[in-house]
Scaffold this motif. Sequence first.
Motif, short mmCIF file in Angstrom:
data_model
loop_
_atom_site.label_atom_id
_atom_site.label_comp_id
_atom_site.label_asym_id
_atom_site.label_seq_id
_atom_site.Cartn_x
_atom_site.Cartn_y
_atom_site.Cartn_z
N ALA A 208 12.79 18.39 -67.68
CA ALA A 208 12.06 17.13 -67.82
C ALA A 208 11.88 16.46 -66.46
O ALA A 208 10.80 15.89 -66.17
CB ALA A 208 12.82 16.20 -68.77
N THR A 209 12.91 16.51 -65.62
CA THR A 209 12.81 15.94 -64.28
C THR A 209 11.74 16.66 -63.47
O THR A 209 10.92 16.02 -62.78
CB THR A 209 14.17 16.04 -63.56
OG1 THR A 209 15.18 15.42 -64.35
CG2 THR A 209 14.13 15.38 -62.20
N PHE A 210 11.72 17.97 -63.55
CA PHE A 210 10.73 18.78 -62.84
C PHE A 210 9.32 18.39 -63.28
O PHE A 210 8.43 18.16 -62.45
CB PHE A 210 11.00 20.26 -63.12
CG PHE A 210 10.14 21.21 -62.32
CD1 PHE A 210 10.64 21.81 -61.18
CD2 PHE A 210 8.85 21.50 -62.73
CE1 PHE A 210 9.84 22.69 -60.44
CE2 PHE A 210 8.05 22.38 -62.00
CZ PHE A 210 8.55 22.97 -60.86
N ASP A 211 9.11 18.33 -64.58
CA ASP A 211 7.77 18.04 -65.09
C ASP A 211 7.31 16.64 -64.72
O ASP A 211 6.15 16.43 -64.33
CB ASP A 211 7.75 18.21 -66.61
CG ASP A 211 7.87 19.66 -67.04
OD1 ASP A 211 7.67 20.55 -66.19
OD2 ASP A 211 8.20 19.89 -68.23
N ARG A 212 8.22 15.67 -64.83
CA ARG A 212 7.84 14.29 -64.49
C ARG A 212 7.52 14.15 -63.00
O ARG A 212 6.55 13.50 -62.62
CB ARG A 212 8.96 13.32 -64.86
CG ARG A 212 9.04 13.02 -66.33
CD ARG A 212 9.91 11.79 -66.55
NE ARG A 212 10.24 11.64 -67.95
CZ ARG A 212 10.98 10.65 -68.42
NH1 ARG A 212 11.47 9.73 -67.59
NH2 ARG A 212 11.25 10.57 -69.71
N PHE A 213 8.36 14.75 -62.19
CA PHE A 213 8.17 14.60 -60.74
C PHE A 213 6.87 15.27 -60.31
O PHE A 213 6.05 14.66 -59.60
CB PHE A 213 9.36 15.21 -59.99
CG PHE A 213 9.30 14.99 -58.51
CD1 PHE A 213 9.92 13.89 -57.93
CD2 PHE A 213 8.63 15.87 -57.67
CE1 PHE A 213 9.87 13.67 -56.57
CE2 PHE A 213 8.57 15.66 -56.31
CZ PHE A 213 9.19 14.57 -55.76
N THR A 214 6.67 16.51 -60.69
CA THR A 214 5.47 17.22 -60.26
C THR A 214 4.21 16.60 -60.84
O THR A 214 3.16 16.58 -60.20
CB THR A 214 5.54 18.71 -60.63
OG1 THR A 214 5.82 18.84 -62.04
CG2 THR A 214 6.64 19.41 -59.84
N GLY A 215 4.31 16.06 -62.06
CA GLY A 215 3.15 15.43 -62.67
C GLY A 215 2.74 14.16 -61.97
O GLY A 215 1.54 13.85 -61.86
N ALA A 216 3.72 13.41 -61.45
CA ALA A 216 3.41 12.13 -60.80
C ALA A 216 3.22 12.26 -59.30
O ALA A 216 2.60 11.38 -58.68
CB ALA A 216 4.54 11.13 -61.08
N ALA A 217 3.71 13.33 -58.69
CA ALA A 217 3.66 13.45 -57.24
C ALA A 217 2.24 13.55 -56.71
O ALA A 217 1.97 13.19 -55.56
CB ALA A 217 4.47 14.66 -56.78
N ALA A 218 1.31 14.02 -57.53
CA ALA A 218 -0.08 14.15 -57.09
C ALA A 218 -0.70 12.79 -56.75
O ALA A 218 -1.71 12.72 -56.04
CB ALA A 218 -0.91 14.86 -58.16
N GLU A 219 -0.10 11.71 -57.26
CA GLU A 219 -0.62 10.36 -56.99
C GLU A 219 -0.25 9.88 -55.59
O GLU A 219 -0.81 8.88 -55.11
CB GLU A 219 -0.06 9.38 -58.01
CG GLU A 219 -0.38 9.76 -59.46
CD GLU A 219 0.39 8.90 -60.45
OE1 GLU A 219 1.10 7.97 -60.00
OE2 GLU A 219 0.29 9.16 -61.66
N ILE A 220 0.69 10.56 -54.93
CA ILE A 220 1.15 10.15 -53.61
C ILE A 220 0.13 10.57 -52.55
O ILE A 220 -0.40 11.68 -52.59
CB ILE A 220 2.52 10.78 -53.29
CG1 ILE A 220 3.58 10.24 -54.25
CG2 ILE A 220 2.93 10.53 -51.84
CD1 ILE A 220 4.92 10.90 -54.09
N ALA A 221 -0.13 9.71 -51.59
CA ALA A 221 -1.00 10.06 -50.48
C ALA A 221 -0.31 11.11 -49.63
O ALA A 221 0.84 10.93 -49.22
CB ALA A 221 -1.31 8.81 -49.65
N MET A 222 -1.01 12.20 -49.37
CA MET A 222 -0.43 13.29 -48.60
C MET A 222 -1.53 14.11 -47.94
O MET A 222 -2.67 14.12 -48.42
CB MET A 222 0.43 14.18 -49.50
CG MET A 222 -0.32 14.88 -50.61
SD MET A 222 0.75 15.88 -51.69
CE MET A 222 1.61 14.61 -52.65
N PRO A 223 -1.20 14.80 -46.86
CA PRO A 223 -2.20 15.66 -46.22
C PRO A 223 -2.54 16.85 -47.10
O PRO A 223 -1.77 17.20 -48.01
CB PRO A 223 -1.51 16.09 -44.92
CG PRO A 223 -0.05 15.92 -45.18
CD PRO A 223 0.07 14.77 -46.13
#
Length: 304
Positions: free
Chosen positions: A103-118
């Motif tokens: 669940a931690t993996f899915d939540r983190f990876t699902g939300a991480a795309a919202e972070i500004a990154m190169p």
Amino acid sequence: MTEDTDRPDPTVIGDVAAPPFARLPDPHQIFIDRALRLRALAERSEIGPYLRFLSDLAELQYRIQDDLPEPAMPDEAALARARTHGMPPLDRTGFTPDAAFAATFDRFTGAAAEIAMPPAAAEALERVCAAGRAQGEGMVRAVLAGTIPADALAEHVYVAAILQVHFVRLAARLDAAALGPVGDGACPCCGGPPVSTMVVGWRGMHSTRFCACSLCGTYWHQVRIKCVLCGSTKGIGYQEVEGGAGTVKAETCDSCHRYVKVLYQVKQADLEPVADDAASLGLDLLMQQGEYERGGFNPFLLGY
């Protein structure tokens, strides 16, 4: 680069250190403190964009925790064996992902795309999200063993951040009073290496030093002027960037020829073990010119 000694301040009286051996993390507080510190450091750092990215990751680690499933804890028999044989109760070498980790993996990876990154970081995140079970578990094992391949550093930064959330939640559910030493340079909770050490200004523990685990966030007591990696008390030295504030130094050991940073939180209250280790990358670059190898492990400084 300057060298000096590290002696407790003899002018500090009335605050006798009586430290516990271990101090367990608060799963929410650790990440919000880290995020705020990284954000502050980014404002005046030459690697500001990267520190802002790490700050966003730490804030995400904080935000995803609400309503996560309870992690599977070691049973009483396993905890008893660990105490009897001087082993860490959280066995990173035998770690098996459970429902809470998934669940931690899915939540983190699902939300991480919202972070500004190169773009390169976004592509690495996509590879993590697309990884199958076997590949994903391989990345988990690589982070826990410290055997991260040089051609996949970016992917493993995300996996390390997910593991931090999970292991901090595990560590917070242990009994600090039941923890004891498990060997030089090893976290008493998970057996991992320190990211850095801190000379703290905490009430009742003024000028006491603690090692900090980059994985599970546990602090454990370590006497000063002693190598935290090999236990030697001979040939210990301290180096810092010339003209610095004296709050971050490299403690070097002539026995094992490695160094771990010492952060003087007693001088600056908002220092944070992972954040200030990453932000003081300049000290690591200077140390690379000498004879000592980096002994602390920080998943956000992979490749250095």
